[in-house]
Write an enzyme that holds these catalytic residues in place. Sequence first.
Site, mmCIF file in Angstrom:
data_model
loop_
_atom_site.group_PDB
_atom_site.id
_atom_site.type_symbol
_atom_site.label_atom_id
_atom_site.label_comp_id
_atom_site.label_asym_id
_atom_site.label_seq_id
_atom_site.Cartn_x
_atom_site.Cartn_y
_atom_site.Cartn_z
ATOM 1 N N TRP A 92 74.308 -34.070 -6.562
ATOM 2 C CA TRP A 92 75.158 -34.720 -7.555
ATOM 3 C C TRP A 92 76.594 -34.220 -7.366
ATOM 4 C CZ3 TRP A 92 77.913 -31.514 -10.732
ATOM 5 C CH2 TRP A 92 77.417 -30.224 -10.957
ATOM 6 N N GLU A 135 82.444 -19.965 -14.227
ATOM 7 C CA GLU A 135 82.159 -20.775 -13.037
ATOM 8 C C GLU A 135 83.404 -20.958 -12.172
ATOM 9 O OE1 GLU A 135 79.317 -21.786 -12.020
ATOM 10 O OE2 GLU A 135 77.984 -21.694 -13.745
ATOM 11 N N GLU A 173 77.877 -24.266 -6.015
ATOM 12 C CA GLU A 173 78.359 -23.723 -7.284
ATOM 13 C C GLU A 173 79.745 -24.269 -7.638
ATOM 14 O OE1 GLU A 173 77.264 -21.227 -9.506
ATOM 15 O OE2 GLU A 173 75.251 -21.194 -8.662
ATOM 16 N N HIS A 176 80.198 -26.877 -10.372
ATOM 17 C CA HIS A 176 79.965 -26.567 -11.784
ATOM 18 C C HIS A 176 81.271 -26.428 -12.562
ATOM 19 C CE1 HIS A 176 75.921 -24.560 -10.427
ATOM 20 N NE2 HIS A 176 75.988 -25.860 -10.150
ATOM 21 N N GLU A 226 71.732 -15.221 -11.709
ATOM 22 C CA GLU A 226 71.389 -16.642 -11.628
ATOM 23 C C GLU A 226 70.459 -17.031 -12.772
ATOM 24 O OE1 GLU A 226 72.707 -18.888 -9.919
ATOM 25 O OE2 GLU A 226 73.538 -17.989 -8.120
ATOM 26 N N THR A 229 72.632 -17.249 -15.957
ATOM 27 C CA THR A 229 73.427 -18.472 -16.079
ATOM 28 C C THR A 229 72.529 -19.687 -16.310
ATOM 29 O OG1 THR A 229 73.497 -18.573 -13.646
ATOM 30 C CG2 THR A 229 75.405 -17.649 -14.763
ATOM 31 N N ASP A 258 70.669 -26.310 -11.103
ATOM 32 C CA ASP A 258 71.187 -25.671 -9.890
ATOM 33 C C ASP A 258 70.986 -24.165 -9.948
ATOM 34 O OD1 ASP A 258 72.028 -27.917 -8.549
ATOM 35 O OD2 ASP A 258 74.175 -27.522 -8.761
ATOM 36 N N GLU A 259 71.318 -23.573 -11.094
ATOM 37 C CA GLU A 259 71.197 -22.124 -11.238
ATOM 38 C C GLU A 259 69.747 -21.684 -11.059
ATOM 39 O OE1 GLU A 259 73.874 -20.689 -11.182
ATOM 40 O OE2 GLU A 259 75.402 -21.664 -12.415
ATOM 41 N N HIS A 262 68.927 -21.662 -7.383
ATOM 42 C CA HIS A 262 69.542 -20.515 -6.726
ATOM 43 C C HIS A 262 68.830 -19.216 -7.107
ATOM 44 C CE1 HIS A 262 73.481 -23.052 -6.543
ATOM 45 N NE2 HIS A 262 72.618 -23.385 -5.596
#
Length: 393
Positions: A92, A135, A173, A176, A226, A229, A258-259, A262
């Site tokens: 995205w 971020e 990242e 974000h 990670e 977050t 996403d976090e 990761h």
Amino acid sequence: MASRVAFHPQTLFFSRREGCRDARSCRVSMASAIGSSAVTKVETQNKTFAPRDLHIQVTHSLPPQKIEIFKSLEDWAESNILVHLKPVEKCWQPQDFLPDPSSEGFYEEVSELRERCKEIPDDYLVCLVGDMITEEALPTYQTMLNTLDGVRDETGASPTSWAIWTRAWTAEENRHGDLLNKYLYLSGRVDMKQIEKTIQYLIGSGMDPGTENNPYLGFIYTSFQERATFISHGNTARHAKEHGDLKLAQICGIIASDEKRHETAYTKIVEKLFEIDPEGTVLGFADMMKKKISMPAHLMYDGRDSNLFEHFSAVAQRLGVYTAKDYADILEFLVNRWKIGDLTGLSGEGNKAQEFVCTLASRIRRLEERAQAKAKQASTIPFSWIYDRQVQL
């Protein structure tokens, strides 16, 4: 040390600023067990873009034979870690969630966004801005990863698996902060100039997570962060939904996903270290928890409030965006994820480290319960990010 600091409302995100004043006592360095290190006293008085503390920094605590472990894991990292990256064309992008500036309906879309944001309370905005600023300080985090011996990107375009991961992780990242920044800009609810100044101060100040150029410590830190977050963005998504902004909830939720991905990669690295070197890894985990895990933005400053990070953290604690309970839950999750309680064959020091990390979460929870029972009505302070409107801590 972690227990002593964790439950003051102003240190909920576990800033290391207070602890650094007696850093000699709070550092139970991995170096004592597996190698020698350099110790540097850092004087930072009246330096605008230096960490605003007087403290001790330990560097290069990993001996050469341990560095070889990471070189030997190159192929493993390619097969097991790089698979957690997404191809750019399948990722995205911020524009997927923002009004399209090339569309004839752009102004109407912006008006709708601003209308939705009218219902968002100021204390929630403080948390959202704090998350966004965290971020946006991404250059610092890539720099930190590139201090780690044995895994750094030596040239800036190194073809090693570790370097490819660091660059691609950074690229993922980077979206974000871009997305949250643009959304808040369009909302009209926040003072973007003050936010931009805070970002500049923060990147200029850097961060001091106590990882000592040591990839054992570095990957334990990133595993914890990670997940932290992931929890924080997940909670801001929940609050956005409660306040009626479903688009913002979607944004925070997609960042949280996403976090989580990761987190999976970093915890897998540490899991492999436990398999190869359980003694050194459990000592590293205990070391990081004794120093306590500081949030990446612990040197946050807006040019006015020298305790900005603590104030932001206190609001996040009160709203349930990120709390001492979350800290304990993350610790317990990692202990279980890495099966630390099942480790055998450790030395006496290793057994002590094992017992420490396996019992720490319950002690944190007990102290948090006592702190909550004694909590008094907090004061309110102005936040420059929202035009100095008052927010309860």
